[in-house]
Design a protein around this motif. Sequence first.
Motif, PDB file in Angstrom:
ATOM      1  N   UNK A   1       0.832  -1.196   0.000  1.00 17.10           N
ATOM      2  CA  UNK A   1       0.000   0.000   0.000  1.00 17.10           C
ATOM      3  C   UNK A   1       0.873   1.256   0.000  1.00 17.10           C
ATOM      4  N   UNK A   2       0.376   2.305  -0.607  1.00 14.82           N
ATOM      5  CA  UNK A   2       1.209   3.509  -0.762  1.00 14.82           C
ATOM      6  C   UNK A   2       0.394   4.783  -0.657  1.00 14.82           C
ATOM      7  N   UNK A   3       1.098   5.848  -0.285  1.00 17.04           N
ATOM      8  CA  UNK A   3       0.545   7.195  -0.314  1.00 17.04           C
ATOM      9  C   UNK A   3       1.707   8.159  -0.491  1.00 17.04           C
ATOM     10  N   UNK A   4       1.468   9.252  -1.189  1.00 19.29           N
ATOM     11  CA  UNK A   4       2.516  10.252  -1.409  1.00 19.29           C
ATOM     12  C   UNK A   4       2.823  10.975  -0.102  1.00 19.29           C
ATOM     13  N   UNK A   5       4.096  11.311   0.095  1.00 15.31           N
ATOM     14  CA  UNK A   5       4.510  11.991   1.331  1.00 15.31           C
ATOM     15  C   UNK A   5       5.215  13.327   1.084  1.00 15.31           C
ATOM     16  N   UNK A   6       5.524  13.645  -0.165  1.00 11.23           N
ATOM     17  CA  UNK A   6       6.179  14.938  -0.428  1.00 11.23           C
ATOM     18  C   UNK A   6       5.135  16.051  -0.343  1.00 11.23           C
ATOM     19  N   UNK A   7       5.573  17.217   0.086  1.00  9.77           N
ATOM     20  CA  UNK A   7       4.650  18.350   0.183  1.00  9.77           C
ATOM     21  C   UNK A   7       4.055  18.694  -1.177  1.00  9.77           C
ATOM     22  N   UNK A   8       4.847  18.534  -2.233  1.00 11.73           N
ATOM     23  CA  UNK A   8       4.350  18.813  -3.580  1.00 11.73           C
ATOM     24  C   UNK A   8       3.140  17.936  -3.893  1.00 11.73           C
ATOM     25  N   UNK A   9       3.249  16.641  -3.625  1.00 16.14           N
ATOM     26  CA  UNK A   9       2.143  15.729  -3.908  1.00 16.14           C
ATOM     27  C   UNK A   9       0.976  15.941  -2.944  1.00 16.14           C
TER      28      UNK A   9
END
Length: 399
Positions: free
Chosen positions: A98-106
């Motif tokens: 499972x995944x989720x974006x963690x960069x502030x941009x995303x």
Amino acid sequence: MPNDVLVFDTTLRDGEQAPGFSLRVPEKLSLARRLEALGVDIIEAGFPIASADDAESVRRIAQDVQGPIIAALARCTAADIECAGKAIAPARKGRIHTFIATSDLHLERKLRISREQCLETAVKAITQARQFTDDVQFSAEDATRSDIPFLTQIIEAVIDAGATTINLPDTVGYSTPDEIHDYFQTIIAAVRGSDRVVFSTHCHDDLGLAVANSISALHGGARQVECTINGIGERAGNAALEEIVMITKVRADRAPFTTRIDPRELFGVSQLLTELTGEAVQANKAIVGRNAFAHESGIHQDGMLKDRRTYEIMSPDSVGVPKTTLVLGKHSGRHAVAQKCEALGYAFSKRELDQVYRQMIALADTQKHVSDEDLAAIAAQVKAENAHVATPVGYGHGV
């Protein structure tokens, strides 16, 4: 062992997302069986929520391919995770990734959620995934462009929730080898509980650095490497499995990592992927390209005929390639032409060989490559011409 590395093959998921590389269920199953024979540790079989066909392909692979761990991708949403859990249910060893974006941009521009919401969503997803399997991988999308203190916080939270593998992808191929090495060292040192999980690297090739970055990540402490056959994948592709494996074989002094991969299977699985997708590998592709063990330059051919180690750092049979190829072209030398002629059954004097060589070079200037058939025709013509010149007048008429 400290330097054992798990090979996570994502050809059937990330690789198949590349335009022109989609596969049907029977084709995916066929490729999965070859990946099992190759010795990969984890097969990421697909993204079940994407389509009924993808869910079915994951289920079929989970049911029929019992050696490797079978992984299914899911976003950090309840529906995705439930779909993935059902798809891997038949597997002897199943994993939810499972995944989720963690960069502030995303977070700001794509997901439009706060860091707090991201962390809460990730923990909830891991908790749900653990209801289906005790093998749960968490990926922080765009990890290498994420704020390290926040990334450390979210990694610790998902470990506490039950994640067993932490993947830190270079999602857009932005990192450099020195940078990603330091990045993994920093994260692993900072994360509480890092010794309870396997850290994984997943590098894209937007700057042509995916393989180099993957090796550097291993030096930085990663012990799972995510890759694809022929390096296929989104945009410029993923790190090429065959290149990573052979770096560890040929340069064990600099990349002292061990895998379960049988390198003799590399060429065969590469050829199968090409056959199934209809997408050819570039001619000069390392390890499995048409020219990887081909030599046209006369200097190189001469060295090869004396000792192949002069111009080959690995043998073709070590990766399943049938043989070294001496390609005849305008750069070839007499030694290679003589060897080719001998293989075709022709023995020439020095003068005859010179004639064959000159005609071969003339032909190569017009059509780039001279095939065995072309050379055989030239050889036969030269033999016939010299036989005619050498035949005494009246021979065969009783004179």
